[in-house]
Design a protein around this motif. Structure first.
Motif, short mmCIF file in Angstrom:
data_model
loop_
_atom_site.label_atom_id
_atom_site.label_comp_id
_atom_site.label_asym_id
_atom_site.label_seq_id
_atom_site.Cartn_x
_atom_site.Cartn_y
_atom_site.Cartn_z
N VAL A 112 0.85 -1.20 0.00
CA VAL A 112 0.00 0.00 0.00
C VAL A 112 0.88 1.24 0.00
CG1 VAL A 112 -1.68 1.31 1.39
CG2 VAL A 112 -1.88 -1.18 1.21
N LEU A 113 0.54 2.19 -0.85
CA LEU A 113 1.24 3.49 -0.87
C LEU A 113 0.21 4.58 -0.58
CD1 LEU A 113 3.59 5.44 -1.52
CD2 LEU A 113 3.01 5.19 -3.94
N LEU A 114 0.38 5.29 0.52
CA LEU A 114 -0.51 6.40 0.87
C LEU A 114 0.18 7.68 0.46
CD1 LEU A 114 -1.44 5.24 4.51
CD2 LEU A 114 -2.66 4.73 2.36
N GLU A 115 -0.43 8.41 -0.46
CA GLU A 115 0.20 9.64 -0.91
C GLU A 115 -0.24 10.81 -0.02
OE1 GLU A 115 -0.67 11.29 -4.82
OE2 GLU A 115 1.39 12.01 -4.97
N ASP A 116 0.70 11.35 0.72
CA ASP A 116 0.50 12.53 1.56
C ASP A 116 -0.76 12.47 2.42
OD1 ASP A 116 1.11 14.97 2.64
OD2 ASP A 116 0.36 16.13 0.93
N PRO A 117 -0.94 11.41 3.21
CA PRO A 117 -2.13 11.38 4.08
C PRO A 117 -2.03 12.45 5.15
CG PRO A 117 -0.64 9.56 4.61
CD PRO A 117 -0.04 10.26 3.42
N ALA A 203 -3.26 3.09 -9.44
CA ALA A 203 -3.79 4.28 -8.77
C ALA A 203 -5.25 4.04 -8.44
CB ALA A 203 -3.64 5.48 -9.70
N LEU A 204 -5.60 4.12 -7.15
CA LEU A 204 -7.01 3.99 -6.74
C LEU A 204 -7.65 5.36 -6.84
CD1 LEU A 204 -8.38 1.33 -5.78
CD2 LEU A 204 -5.90 1.25 -5.82
N ASP A 205 -8.60 5.48 -7.74
CA ASP A 205 -9.16 6.78 -8.07
C ASP A 205 -10.65 6.59 -8.39
OD1 ASP A 205 -9.87 9.15 -9.23
OD2 ASP A 205 -8.27 9.20 -10.71
N LEU A 221 1.53 -2.41 -6.41
CA LEU A 221 1.72 -1.27 -5.50
C LEU A 221 0.44 -0.46 -5.63
CD1 LEU A 221 3.52 0.42 -3.64
CD2 LEU A 221 4.55 1.44 -5.68
N LEU A 222 -0.37 -0.44 -4.58
CA LEU A 222 -1.70 0.18 -4.62
C LEU A 222 -1.62 1.58 -4.03
CD1 LEU A 222 -3.69 -2.87 -3.18
CD2 LEU A 222 -3.49 -2.22 -5.60
N ALA A 223 -1.81 2.61 -4.85
CA ALA A 223 -1.65 3.99 -4.38
C ALA A 223 -2.99 4.63 -4.07
CB ALA A 223 -0.92 4.81 -5.45
N PHE A 224 -3.08 5.23 -2.89
CA PHE A 224 -4.30 5.91 -2.41
C PHE A 224 -3.95 7.37 -2.16
CE2 PHE A 224 -4.64 1.47 -1.43
CZ PHE A 224 -5.96 1.15 -1.68
N GLY A 225 -4.90 8.26 -2.48
CA GLY A 225 -4.59 9.69 -2.42
C GLY A 225 -4.92 10.35 -1.09
N THR A 226 -4.54 11.60 -1.00
CA THR A 226 -4.75 12.39 0.19
C THR A 226 -6.26 12.62 0.41
OG1 THR A 226 -3.97 14.36 1.33
CG2 THR A 226 -4.52 14.64 -0.96
N GLU A 227 -6.64 12.79 1.67
CA GLU A 227 -8.06 12.78 2.02
C GLU A 227 -8.89 13.78 1.21
OE1 GLU A 227 -5.60 12.57 4.16
OE2 GLU A 227 -6.05 11.24 5.84
N ARG A 228 -8.41 15.01 1.07
CA ARG A 228 -9.25 16.01 0.41
C ARG A 228 -9.11 16.01 -1.11
NH1 ARG A 228 -9.53 21.83 2.90
NH2 ARG A 228 -10.22 20.49 4.60
N TYR A 229 -7.83 15.87 -1.59
CA TYR A 229 -7.61 16.13 -3.01
C TYR A 229 -7.37 14.88 -3.85
CZ TYR A 229 -7.13 20.80 -1.13
OH TYR A 229 -7.37 21.97 -0.48
N SER A 253 -16.87 9.69 -2.85
CA SER A 253 -15.70 8.85 -2.57
C SER A 253 -15.87 8.19 -1.22
CB SER A 253 -14.41 9.71 -2.55
OG SER A 253 -14.42 10.58 -1.44
N LEU A 254 -15.01 7.21 -0.97
CA LEU A 254 -14.93 6.57 0.34
C LEU A 254 -13.86 7.26 1.16
CD1 LEU A 254 -14.86 2.88 -0.94
CD2 LEU A 254 -16.72 3.93 0.36
N ASN A 255 -13.94 7.10 2.45
CA ASN A 255 -12.86 7.53 3.34
C ASN A 255 -11.59 6.75 2.96
OD1 ASN A 255 -11.63 5.95 5.84
ND2 ASN A 255 -11.80 8.09 6.41
N LEU A 256 -10.41 7.37 3.18
CA LEU A 256 -9.15 6.76 2.79
C LEU A 256 -8.98 5.34 3.35
CD1 LEU A 256 -6.24 6.81 1.68
CD2 LEU A 256 -5.57 8.09 3.73
#
Ligand SMILES: C[S@@+](CC[C@H](N)C(=O)[O-])C[C@H]1O[C@@H](n2cnc3c(N)ncnc32)[C@H](O)[C@@H]1O
Length: 273
Positions: A112-117, A203-205, A221-229, A253-256
């Motif tokens: 899991v890759l969390l981008e700027d949580p 990219a999970l989008d 490698l599953l990438a999830f984005g920042t909560e707001r953007y 959207s769902l919560n992160l």
């Protein structure tokens, strides 16, 4: 003096990136269960701690009793900004993990890759579900420390059950030979192929193609984005595919952490692990 130095020690530990501050019983339980080197356990009521351990963690109860030191409630209140209701707080060493090793690990499980949580509790919830699903690990970018006490609290200490580390920048993915296209992965099959340990970046989008759990690459490698953007343009440009968790019309959207849970357990249930 001893009590003052204890308060100072916990204060310093909160800023020390080699240490983990475990606030509450469950983080301590999981740390011990998954092999942490626990340095110090402090309790405002050792009888209550013994009862909790016997009830919730008999496997590590003897170790907790051996480590626990009693302090007065007034000292305990000064060891954390929000003192845990279970009346116990501990210090442990963080295990040595680094992003390059995690990217290269050969086991067939998603990373899991969390981008700027932005929310430490949410980061912790991601670590907790990644541990439960038996994912390969959790990486995060951005300024937040994934081992911060609030993230450890949100994860119930499950950071010790799988590798968790910061990735300084997305360039490190390429530097570590970490990702490759989906076709590249297929052509790299074979024990000695140079790309055999590379990982397709998904990219999970919410705007991506609907995810088919059975078709998830085994070492994605599953990438999830920042909560707001959501995910950055840079990450989306690097991704091999953009996939979505199908949702009812009208839901944005769902919560992160919820989206991490949905994807990891779709993977786990599809493979009937
Ligand atoms: C709260 S959402 C961010 C919402 C943001 N406004 C967006 O449009 O991406 C946080 C992250 O969870 C993931 N996520 C949430 N819902 C999703 C869905 N239905 N499909 C795929 N990913 C989702 C994405 O990685 C997203 O970047």
């Amino acid at each position: 003096v001893q009590e003052g130095s204890l308060i100072a020690r916990f204060g310093r530990a909160r800023r020390d990136r080699s240490l983990a501050v475990l606030e509450g019983f469950h983080p301590l339980k999981h740390a011990l269960r998954f092999g942490a080197n626990v340095l110090l356990v402090v309790s405002r009521d050792t009888d209550e701690l013994e009862r909790l351990a016997a009830q919730l963690a008999p496997d590590v109860a003897a170790r907790i009793a051996e480590l626990a030191q009693a302090v007065t409630p007034s000292v305990f209140e000064q060891l954390a900004p929000l003192p845990p209701t279970t009346g116990v707080i501990a210090l442990a060493e963080r295990p040595a993990v680094d992003a390059a090793t995690m990217l290269a690990a050969p086991r067939e499980a998603p990373l899991v890759l969390l981008e700027d949580p932005r929310d430490l509790g949410n980061m912790g919830a991601c670590v907790r579900v990644a541990a439960a699903a038996d994912a390969a690990g959790v990486l995060s970018t951005g300024s937040h420390d994934p081992w911060a006490p609030d993230a450890l609290r949100g994860a119930a200490g499950l950071h010790f059950a799988l590798p968790v580390a910061r990735l300084g920048a997305l360039e490190e993915l390429a530097a570590a030979g970490g990702t490759t296209g989906l076709d590249g992965l297929a052509s790299a099959a074979g024990e000695h192929a140079p790309l055999a340990h590379a990982r397709p970046l998904l990219a999970l989008d919410p705007d991506g193609e609907p995810l088919l759990a059975r078709e998830l690459p085994p070492r994605a490698l599953l990438a999830f984005g920042t909560e707001r953007y959501g995910l950055s343009d840079e990450l989306l440009a690097r991704a091999d595919a953009r996939v979505s968790i199908p949702m009812r019309a009208g839901v944005s959207s769902l919560n992160l952490a919820t989206s991490v849970a949905a994807v990891l357990f779709a993977w786990r249930l599809a493979a009937a692990r």
